[in-house]
Design a protein around this motif. Structure first.
Motif, mmCIF file in Angstrom:
data_model
loop_
_atom_site.group_PDB
_atom_site.id
_atom_site.type_symbol
_atom_site.label_atom_id
_atom_site.label_comp_id
_atom_site.label_asym_id
_atom_site.label_seq_id
_atom_site.Cartn_x
_atom_site.Cartn_y
_atom_site.Cartn_z
ATOM 1 N N UNK A 1 -4.387 0.799 3.201
ATOM 2 C CA UNK A 1 -3.343 0.884 4.228
ATOM 3 C C UNK A 1 -3.804 0.353 5.580
ATOM 4 N N UNK A 2 -5.113 0.266 5.791
ATOM 5 C CA UNK A 2 -5.595 -0.206 7.084
ATOM 6 C C UNK A 2 -5.942 -1.697 7.081
ATOM 7 N N UNK A 3 -5.680 -2.383 5.984
ATOM 8 C CA UNK A 3 -5.892 -3.830 5.908
ATOM 9 C C UNK A 3 -4.581 -4.562 6.157
ATOM 10 N N UNK A 4 -4.624 -5.534 7.048
ATOM 11 C CA UNK A 4 -3.456 -6.373 7.308
ATOM 12 C C UNK A 4 -3.505 -7.518 6.301
ATOM 13 N N UNK A 5 -2.501 -7.575 5.427
ATOM 14 C CA UNK A 5 -2.471 -8.646 4.427
ATOM 15 C C UNK A 5 -1.894 -9.935 4.986
ATOM 16 N N UNK A 6 -0.992 -9.825 5.963
ATOM 17 C CA UNK A 6 -0.335 -10.996 6.542
ATOM 18 C C UNK A 6 0.106 -10.626 7.953
ATOM 19 N N UNK A 7 -0.016 -11.581 8.851
ATOM 20 C CA UNK A 7 0.483 -11.349 10.209
ATOM 21 C C UNK A 7 0.951 -12.672 10.802
ATOM 22 N N UNK A 8 1.781 -12.553 11.806
ATOM 23 C CA UNK A 8 2.276 -13.703 12.547
ATOM 24 C C UNK A 8 2.180 -13.348 14.020
ATOM 25 N N UNK A 9 1.472 -14.151 14.780
ATOM 26 C CA UNK A 9 1.245 -13.905 16.206
ATOM 27 C C UNK A 9 0.655 -12.512 16.440
ATOM 28 N N UNK A 10 -0.193 -12.073 15.516
ATOM 29 C CA UNK A 10 -0.865 -10.783 15.657
ATOM 30 C C UNK A 10 -0.018 -9.587 15.262
ATOM 31 N N UNK B 1 0.859 -1.177 0.000
ATOM 32 C CA UNK B 1 0.000 0.000 0.000
ATOM 33 C C UNK B 1 0.907 1.242 0.000
ATOM 34 N N UNK B 2 0.315 2.402 0.058
ATOM 35 C CA UNK B 2 1.099 3.645 0.035
ATOM 36 C C UNK B 2 2.064 3.721 1.215
ATOM 37 N N UNK B 3 1.595 3.359 2.411
ATOM 38 C CA UNK B 3 2.468 3.439 3.586
ATOM 39 C C UNK B 3 3.552 2.360 3.565
ATOM 40 N N UNK B 4 3.289 1.242 2.897
ATOM 41 C CA UNK B 4 4.343 0.238 2.721
ATOM 42 C C UNK B 4 5.486 0.837 1.903
ATOM 43 N N UNK B 5 5.115 1.584 0.854
ATOM 44 C CA UNK B 5 6.145 2.239 0.046
ATOM 45 C C UNK B 5 6.912 3.257 0.883
ATOM 46 N N UNK C 1 5.791 1.841 12.596
ATOM 47 C CA UNK C 1 4.984 1.962 13.812
ATOM 48 C C UNK C 1 3.691 2.715 13.523
ATOM 49 N N UNK C 2 3.791 3.800 12.766
ATOM 50 C CA UNK C 2 2.599 4.561 12.390
ATOM 51 C C UNK C 2 1.658 3.689 11.553
ATOM 52 N N UNK C 3 2.218 2.984 10.577
ATOM 53 C CA UNK C 3 1.408 2.130 9.709
ATOM 54 C C UNK C 3 0.736 1.018 10.517
ATOM 55 N N UNK C 4 1.476 0.392 11.429
ATOM 56 C CA UNK C 4 0.900 -0.661 12.263
ATOM 57 C C UNK C 4 -0.246 -0.110 13.101
#
Length: 157
Positions: free
Chosen positions: A120-129, A38-42, A82-85
Motif C-alpha cells: 500500500x505504500x508503493x506508488x505504482x503510477x503517478x503523473x506530476x507527482x 493493494x488493500x487500500x485501493x480496494x 487521501x489517506x492512501x496517498x
C-alpha cells in the motif's frame, strides 16, 4: 431544456459518471497495464460500487436524497484516497501487510501463488507527482462537492 437548467439532474448525472469513470479507469489500469490494487485501493473502490446504483437510481427516479447519498459515497472514496496517498507519500504509516490480487478461473492455488504482492505504500503510477490514490482524492472530493453545490441550486422554471 439544457442540463444546467436542471441542477439536480446534472448532479445525478455526475453522481453516476464519476464512479463509473473512476472504476473503469481502475479496471483498465489493472487489466491492461498490470496496475494491481493493494488493500487500500480496494477500500477506495467499495464506496464507488455503492455510488454507481445510487447515481443510476437518482438519474432514473430523480431524488435529491439519493443523489446526496451517492455524493457521500463518492466523498468517502475520496477521503480514503487521501489517506492512501498520505501513506504512499510517507506522511503517515498505513498498513504494513501486503495484499495479493488473484486472477479468477483455473486452479485456485496456482492463482494464489502467481498473484502479485502489492504494498500500500508503493506508488505504482503517478503523473506530476500525484499517485492514483491522489487523483482519486482530487476527482472524488471535487465531484462530491460539485454535486452538493448543484443540489443547493434552485431548479429553473
Amino acid at each position: 431544456m439544457k442540463l444546467l437548467d436542471q441542477p439536480s439532474r446534472a448532479a445525478a448525472l455526475l453522481a453516476l459518471l464519476t464512479p463509473a469513470f473512476l472504476l473503469g479507469g481502475a479496471y483498465i489500469g489493472q487489466y491492461a497495464f498490470d496496475l494491481y490494487p493493494c488493500e487500500m485501493c480496494w477500500w477506495q473502490r467499495y464506496p464507488h460500487f455503492a455510488a454507481l446504483p445510487l447515481g443510476l437510481l437518482a438519474l432514473l427516479r430523480p431524488s435529491r436524497g439519493v443523489t446526496l447519498l451517492a455524493a457521500l459515497c463518492i466523498l468517502a472514496s475520496g477521503l480514503i484516497g487521501a489517506y492512501h496517498a498520505g501513506v504512499e507519500y510517507g506522511w503517515w504509516e498505513g498498513l504494513t501487510a501486503c495484499s495479493a490480487s488473484g486472477a479468477g478461473g483455473g486452479d485456485p492455488m496456482k492463482a494464489i501463488w502467481d498473484a502479485p504482492l502489492v504494498r500500500c505504500d508503493d506508488v505504482q503510477w503517478s503523473l506530476m507527482g500525484i499517485s492514483l490514490a491522489g487523483f482519486n482524492f482530487l476527482i472524488s472530493t471535487g465531484a462530491a462537492l460539485l454535486i452538493a453545490a448543484l443540489l443547493r441550486k434552485p431548479e429553473a422554471a
